[in-house]
Design an enzyme around this catalytic site. Structure first.
Site, short mmCIF file in Angstrom:
data_model
loop_
_atom_site.label_atom_id
_atom_site.label_comp_id
_atom_site.label_asym_id
_atom_site.label_seq_id
_atom_site.Cartn_x
_atom_site.Cartn_y
_atom_site.Cartn_z
N CYS A 13 -63.79 69.30 28.09
CA CYS A 13 -63.48 68.52 29.28
C CYS A 13 -62.69 69.43 30.23
O CYS A 13 -62.32 70.54 29.86
CB CYS A 13 -62.65 67.30 28.91
SG CYS A 13 -61.09 67.78 28.15
N HIS A 41 -57.52 71.42 19.55
CA HIS A 41 -57.86 71.14 18.16
C HIS A 41 -59.22 71.70 17.80
O HIS A 41 -60.18 70.99 17.62
CB HIS A 41 -57.91 69.62 17.95
CG HIS A 41 -56.56 69.04 17.74
ND1 HIS A 41 -56.28 67.72 17.93
CD2 HIS A 41 -55.41 69.61 17.36
CE1 HIS A 41 -55.01 67.51 17.67
NE2 HIS A 41 -54.47 68.65 17.33
N HIS A 76 -52.31 69.23 25.07
CA HIS A 76 -51.91 67.85 24.78
C HIS A 76 -50.51 67.51 25.27
O HIS A 76 -50.08 66.38 25.17
CB HIS A 76 -51.88 67.62 23.26
CG HIS A 76 -53.20 67.81 22.61
ND1 HIS A 76 -53.47 68.85 21.76
CD2 HIS A 76 -54.33 67.08 22.69
CE1 HIS A 76 -54.71 68.74 21.34
NE2 HIS A 76 -55.25 67.69 21.89
N HIS A 125 -50.64 61.75 16.61
CA HIS A 125 -51.33 62.72 17.47
C HIS A 125 -50.31 63.44 18.35
O HIS A 125 -49.42 62.81 18.91
CB HIS A 125 -52.36 62.00 18.35
CG HIS A 125 -53.30 62.95 19.02
ND1 HIS A 125 -52.93 63.66 20.14
CD2 HIS A 125 -54.56 63.33 18.73
CE1 HIS A 125 -53.94 64.43 20.51
NE2 HIS A 125 -54.95 64.24 19.67
N GLU A 127 -50.43 64.50 21.27
CA GLU A 127 -50.31 63.98 22.65
C GLU A 127 -49.34 62.80 22.67
O GLU A 127 -48.49 62.70 23.57
CB GLU A 127 -51.68 63.53 23.19
CG GLU A 127 -51.56 62.97 24.61
CD GLU A 127 -52.82 62.27 25.09
OE1 GLU A 127 -53.93 62.73 24.80
OE2 GLU A 127 -52.68 61.24 25.79
N THR A 165 -54.82 59.44 26.15
CA THR A 165 -55.97 59.68 27.04
C THR A 165 -57.32 59.55 26.34
O THR A 165 -58.32 59.22 26.97
CB THR A 165 -55.92 61.09 27.66
OG1 THR A 165 -55.77 62.04 26.61
CG2 THR A 165 -54.80 61.23 28.66
N CYS A 193 -58.50 58.75 29.84
CA CYS A 193 -59.12 59.72 30.73
C CYS A 193 -60.58 59.36 30.98
O CYS A 193 -61.30 59.01 30.05
CB CYS A 193 -59.00 61.09 30.10
SG CYS A 193 -59.92 62.32 30.97
N SER A 221 -59.98 66.75 15.44
CA SER A 221 -60.00 66.28 16.83
C SER A 221 -60.28 64.78 16.88
O SER A 221 -61.33 64.32 16.45
CB SER A 221 -61.07 67.07 17.59
OG SER A 221 -61.63 66.30 18.61
N ASN A 223 -60.81 62.78 19.41
CA ASN A 223 -61.88 62.30 20.29
C ASN A 223 -63.24 62.57 19.66
O ASN A 223 -64.18 61.80 19.84
CB ASN A 223 -61.73 62.88 21.70
CG ASN A 223 -62.17 64.30 21.81
OD1 ASN A 223 -63.34 64.58 21.93
ND2 ASN A 223 -61.23 65.24 21.73
FE1 F3S Z 1 -59.47 66.38 28.66
FE2 F3S Z 1 -57.33 66.04 30.00
FE3 F3S Z 1 -59.02 64.14 29.79
S1 F3S Z 1 -57.50 67.22 28.16
S2 F3S Z 1 -59.94 64.40 27.81
S3 F3S Z 1 -59.37 66.02 30.85
S4 F3S Z 1 -56.84 63.99 29.64
#
Ligand code: F3S
Length: 282
Positions: A13, A41, A76, A125, A127, A165, A193, A221, A223
């Protein structure tokens, strides 16, 4: 021949790309570069940075013991006290925290004086640990509907809700509905996010129309793990792999379409390797 559908949102991202680019740039430029916690990560990326001489510092004690060099602060984000510590010790640092995470730090820093901060996310986490470290009064962290149902505020302060996020959007909505029913005085700042949202909806959409789905990401990770959960619900034959060598999926004649997506910390070259493998073997 099998049709491969790779998600446009697969891989790095914006925030991670920025952090990784900066890490590799600084690795060339600085003689002594440390990263406080992994920059992202992903073991592969960290291995390549270590090869370039970047050293990993894992605790605040180790950080306090440094006498020179430059410290990279991860994407993070870190608690405020870490920045204070580096400032006090006069240690050079580069903060590559994603601006979207920084925004959450600002919100909780501002609101936590008067309001109870509730973070919807995984308490372990980094973050979330970082966000907690910007709250002036202790924050509560909730990650499930059960926890939200059981939650009762400790005092009569108004509540300010923020989210990690990368938190699952649907679960976040369900938790907010529980809060609504309890009629608390709540201000919600949806800090999930957009990249994550787009990432998750595209993965869901692709997984729903393919015969097999591959999710590439590091097991650490969150996500990536969430992408896997989402795809698994849509497609029974979903595999979660770190690199191409982990793939156990085989062509048995029933696979005509394969979907591929990857977590936000998966480098592009790993995605390409998987694409090549599927093209060759299926
Ligand atoms: Fe990436 Fe930042 Fe969103 S690290 S997932 S763009 S909050």
């Amino acid at each position: 021949m099998v049709e491969i559908i790779t998600a446009e949102t697969a891989g790095f991202c914006f925030g991670v790309k920025k952090a990784v680019d900066e890490a590799f740039r600084l690795a060339e430029e600085k003689k002594e570069l440390y990263t406080y916690g992994p920059v992202i990560h992903n073991d592969e990326v960290m291995r390549r940075l270590t090869e370039k001489g970047v050293k990993l510092v894992e605790s605040e004690e180790e950080l306090a013991a440094l006498s020179g060099g430059t410290v990279l602060l991860r994407s993070h984000g870190v608690p405020k006290r870490v920045i204070t510590l580096l400032d006090e010790k006069g240690i050079d640092y580069v903060d590559v925290c994603c601006p979207f995470v920084k925004r959450i730090h600002g919100i909780v820093d501002r609101e936590s004086g008067e309001k109870q901060i509730v973070i919807i996310g995984n308490p372990k986490h980094p973050e979330v640990e970082g966000i907690m470290g910007w709250c002036r009064t202790p924050a509560e962290v909730l990650s499930t509907e059960e926890e939200a149902s059981e939650y009762t505020p400790k005092d009569d302060r108004a509540i300010c809700v923020v989210a990690q996020t990368t938190f699952n959007h649907n679960l976040f909505k369900k938790i907010l509905e529980i809060f609504e029913k309890k009629s608390y005085d709540v201000t919600v700042v949806d800090t999930i996010c957009n990249a994550t949202f787009r990432h998750q909806s595209e993965a869901r959409e692709i997984a729903g129309r393919v015969d097999a789905m591959i999710v590439i990401g590091d097991t650490k990770s969150s996500n990536s793990r969430k992408l896997y959960e989402i795809c698994r619900k849509e497609c029974d034959r979903t595999e979660f792999i770190q690199t191409v060598s982990g793939l156990t999926l085989v062509q048995d004649g029933s696979i005509h379409t394969v979907g591929i997506t990857a977590g936000a910390s998966t480098p592009n070259y790993i995605i390409e390797e998987v694409q090549k493998h599927v093209r060759r073997e299926f």
